[in-house]
Design a protein around this motif. Sequence first.
Motif, PDB file in Angstrom:
ATOM      1  N   LEU A 143      42.679  61.715  53.285  1.00  0.00           N
ATOM      2  CA  LEU A 143      41.864  62.862  52.910  1.00  0.00           C
ATOM      3  C   LEU A 143      41.519  63.623  54.178  1.00  0.00           C
ATOM      4  CD1 LEU A 143      39.395  61.574  50.176  1.00  0.00           C
ATOM      5  CD2 LEU A 143      40.925  63.540  49.970  1.00  0.00           C
ATOM      6  N   THR A 156      39.910  70.987  46.214  1.00  0.00           N
ATOM      7  CA  THR A 156      40.779  69.929  46.733  1.00  0.00           C
ATOM      8  C   THR A 156      42.220  70.199  46.334  1.00  0.00           C
ATOM      9  OG1 THR A 156      38.995  68.302  46.576  1.00  0.00           O
ATOM     10  CG2 THR A 156      41.233  67.450  46.765  1.00  0.00           C
ATOM     11  N   ARG A 184      39.755  70.732  50.954  1.00  0.00           N
ATOM     12  CA  ARG A 184      40.016  69.345  51.315  1.00  0.00           C
ATOM     13  C   ARG A 184      41.391  69.013  50.761  1.00  0.00           C
ATOM     14  NH1 ARG A 184      36.154  64.403  49.503  1.00  0.00           N
ATOM     15  NH2 ARG A 184      36.660  65.287  47.475  1.00  0.00           N
ATOM     16  N   THR A 225      34.061  66.090  45.522  1.00  0.00           N
ATOM     17  CA  THR A 225      35.145  66.716  44.764  1.00  0.00           C
ATOM     18  C   THR A 225      34.551  67.608  43.684  1.00  0.00           C
ATOM     19  OG1 THR A 225      36.630  64.827  45.127  1.00  0.00           O
ATOM     20  CG2 THR A 225      37.155  66.317  43.308  1.00  0.00           C
TER      21      THR A 225
END
Length: 405
Positions: A143, A156, A184, A225
């Motif tokens: 990540l 994400t 991300r 998230t």
Amino acid sequence: MSRSPFRFSENVQFDYETRLALGAAWRQGADVGEVLATAAAVADGDGGAWFTAWAELAARTAERAGRSAAEGRTVSARDGWLRAAGYAGTALVGVDAVADPARRLAEVFPQHRAWFDRFLRACDPPAEPVSIPYEDTSLPGYLVGPPGGSGDPLPTLIAGNGSDGPVSSVWTLLGAPAVARGYRVLLFDGPGQQSMLFDRGVPFRPDWENVITPVTDFLLARPGTDPRRIALAGVSQAGYWVPRALAFEHRIAAAVADPGVVRVVDSWWHQLGPELRGLWETGDRDTFDRFLREGLGQDPALAATWRWRARPYGIDSPFDLLTEVSRYDVTPVADRITTPLLITDPDGEHFWPGAAQELYDLLPGPKRLVRFTEAEGAHLHCEPMGRALFEQRVFDWLDTRLTTA
């Protein structure tokens, strides 16, 4: 493949890999001078020489990065580790042409991953190694987040790799531009991809929803998230895996297939030609295998490329291999795809020509087909030397979709 006057290698695959390495310079994954000098030294297309030259460049680059790290030169070290990892990944494309491929793979692949690990640890903030629960094992990944951050949930991007590319390549193609835009990013190896294949012997599978669903589950269980802003993008053969997964996994807000792929096997038949396809369609396994192996025996370069591309399937018989690859067909499930999907369609697509338009026509939901042309310098499979234009078009679309998700 193209009207372009530039040719970096007599070997079509190595010529393309050189272009891909040059494009990586946009995200500091390569140095133009290093790439051109190395490619010129092996322009005759000899696979063994290709492997040796790129592996030696990777080792020299890593050695310099290590010296910079020891001196506290963190930026020089970080950039050096990334280039070293990328060059090692480029070397591996030729590993099946060397005298002892198993031994050289076992030497260079761990170096590639170690150097990429060091690059990610040197990022700001350092990437987080993760282990994604998957059936009775796990998928290794990372990540990677943008600098700073307020602690609010981030969009994400799940960055999907293709059939044989290293994780350093999917970083420069998808991961780095996403992080630069505040996303991300989840990088991971799925079944048949690099560490899952080389370290664990796990082959490809056609039903990629059984990969992306546990990946999505993993992300949704993580703090930070935003469940409304998960995107999925895939390069090369992931142009099949992305739409296949979307047919079953509907928690993805937007997705990208670069390029669009309908039937993976078409890339094989495009190279092998209609005569061999007709022989395969007769069902005469023994004759087909004998005929193809005889042809490969007369062309060592083609044989090495065949072994490299066949390796992730884990099947020895050419007839059985092509039978398996024929299962990778999104046609039966395309009508289930409702996620907004952007499909790239570059001039000179030499693996799946025409497939992007075919996939676009199959989709019932929100969709966009984006052309990349030779006149723009953004042609060929995955737009290897048109990275700035790719990022602008694709990520501007993703940003818009995720803003309204």
